[in-house]
Design a protein around this motif. Structure first.
Motif, mmCIF file in Angstrom:
data_model
loop_
_atom_site.group_PDB
_atom_site.id
_atom_site.type_symbol
_atom_site.label_atom_id
_atom_site.label_comp_id
_atom_site.label_asym_id
_atom_site.label_seq_id
_atom_site.Cartn_x
_atom_site.Cartn_y
_atom_site.Cartn_z
ATOM 1 N N GLU A 215 0.817 -1.209 0.000
ATOM 2 C CA GLU A 215 0.000 0.000 0.000
ATOM 3 C C GLU A 215 0.852 1.261 0.000
ATOM 4 O OE1 GLU A 215 -3.214 0.351 -0.248
ATOM 5 O OE2 GLU A 215 -3.763 -1.777 -0.228
ATOM 6 N N THR A 216 1.954 1.248 0.736
ATOM 7 C CA THR A 216 2.762 2.466 0.864
ATOM 8 C C THR A 216 3.866 2.567 -0.173
ATOM 9 O OG1 THR A 216 4.243 1.362 2.433
ATOM 10 C CG2 THR A 216 2.325 2.536 3.345
ATOM 11 N N ASP A 217 4.294 1.432 -0.730
ATOM 12 C CA ASP A 217 5.383 1.402 -1.711
ATOM 13 C C ASP A 217 6.641 2.070 -1.149
ATOM 14 O OD1 ASP A 217 6.627 0.751 -4.080
ATOM 15 O OD2 ASP A 217 6.009 2.592 -5.104
ATOM 16 N N GLN A 218 6.995 1.681 0.088
ATOM 17 C CA GLN A 218 8.151 2.244 0.773
ATOM 18 C C GLN A 218 9.161 1.142 1.098
ATOM 19 O OE1 GLN A 218 8.715 5.805 1.754
ATOM 20 N NE2 GLN A 218 7.441 5.584 -0.077
ATOM 21 N N PRO A 219 10.434 1.518 1.281
ATOM 22 C CA PRO A 219 11.427 0.522 1.689
ATOM 23 C C PRO A 219 11.018 -0.158 2.988
ATOM 24 C CG PRO A 219 12.501 2.553 1.001
ATOM 25 C CD PRO A 219 11.039 2.847 1.056
ATOM 26 N N VAL A 220 11.275 -1.457 3.073
ATOM 27 C CA VAL A 220 10.813 -2.239 4.221
ATOM 28 C C VAL A 220 11.444 -1.736 5.508
ATOM 29 C CG1 VAL A 220 10.722 -4.556 5.216
ATOM 30 C CG2 VAL A 220 10.425 -4.246 2.757
ATOM 31 N N ALA A 221 12.751 -1.449 5.486
ATOM 32 C CA ALA A 221 13.429 -1.022 6.714
ATOM 33 C C ALA A 221 12.873 0.303 7.222
ATOM 34 C CB ALA A 221 14.931 -0.914 6.451
#
Length: 268
Positions: A215-221
């Motif tokens: 949903e956010t399309d952000q890096p996991v860390a």
């Protein structure tokens, strides 16, 4: 068994076999090739057999009896003159047959003992000379190379590759395009990501990490860093493996509809 025996085959009388000496005991001697070649034109005396017996030894011990043969002949190129005879008492029952140039067949006797003949002295000069000659003969190449007058290959089997028909067009396999590396997720501002997370938890109260990444399309860390500040990770229970907002960030029934969920101190 005595007298003549006749063989009959298909009603025809075969040659007679002389059997008067069938029960005579005979010693079977296995000789080297060199001695066998020399005896093809035998001298009047083939050799002299020497028997040595130890009178103090055990009669049942085969080592107390030794056999030695001196081969007759003064040919300097001949084999070694002295040979040991290895005695073998237990042999398979067999008989020896002979045949004359006229075709007469006779039984010469039955084999009682068997002997294997070997040189008495390996260091004998004549024997070493014979071994060198055998080695030199084995090193001589018996195969030769011959140039062919017709070098077009029509008489060769298998035929050279140049004579086989070649395909008119080369079929090239399609080259698969290289796999493109997955694009890196662009990191948002922290405040912007927090707003997105709060809006997602307004839709439902529990989210898995995989769903939030999608949903956010952000890096996991980076996403996990923000979630650790805003959410609680359920390790057990019905919602195991999901995140939910901390109590201080959840909306309550007394909260104003326009209140900001990020600031728990702001009340309506």
């Amino acid at each position: 068994m005595a007298g003549d025996a006749e063989e009959k085959s298909g009603g025809n009388t075969g040659p007679s076999v002389e059997t008067q000496r069938a029960e005579r005991n005979i010693w079977l001697l296995k000789v080297p090739n060199a001695v066998s070649y020399q005896w093809k034109q035998p001298p009047p005396v083939l050799g002299k057999l020497i028997l040595s017996v130890d009178p103090m030894g055990d009669p049942d011990d085969p080592n107390t009896t030794q056999f030695l043969m001196d081969v007759a002949g003064k040919d300097p190129d001949g084999p070694s003159k002295s040979y040991d005879l290895n005695f073998t008492k237990d042999v398979v029952p067999m008989h020896i047959f002979s045949e004359t140039p006229q075709g007469k067949i006779a039984v010469e006797g039955k084999v009682e003992h068997k002997f294997d003949m070997k040189p008495s002295s390996i260091g004998d000069e004549e024997y070493r000379k014979l071994c060198r000659e055998r080695l030199n003969k084995s090193l001589v190449k018996t195969r030769t190379l011959q140039r062919l007058e017709n070098d077009r290959g029509s008489y060769m089997r298998p035929m050279p590759m140049a004579t086989f028909p070649l395909p008119t067009k080369d079929k090239k396999k399609p080259i698969a395009p290289p796999k493109q590396p997955e694009g890196k997720r662009i990191r948002r501002e922290r405040n912007e990501l927090e707003d997105i997370v709060f809006k997602l938890f307004e839709r439902q109260s529990n989210w898995s990490l995989k769903q939030l990444v999608h949903e956010t399309d952000q890096p996991v860390a980076f996403l996990k860093e923000v979630l650790n500040d805003l959410c609680i990770y359920n390790k057990r229970g019905a919602n195991q493996g999901t995140y939910e907002l901390k109590p201080e960030y959840k909306r309550t029934g007394t909260d104003d509809q326009g209140a900001d969920a990020k600031d728990p101190a702001t009340k309506s």
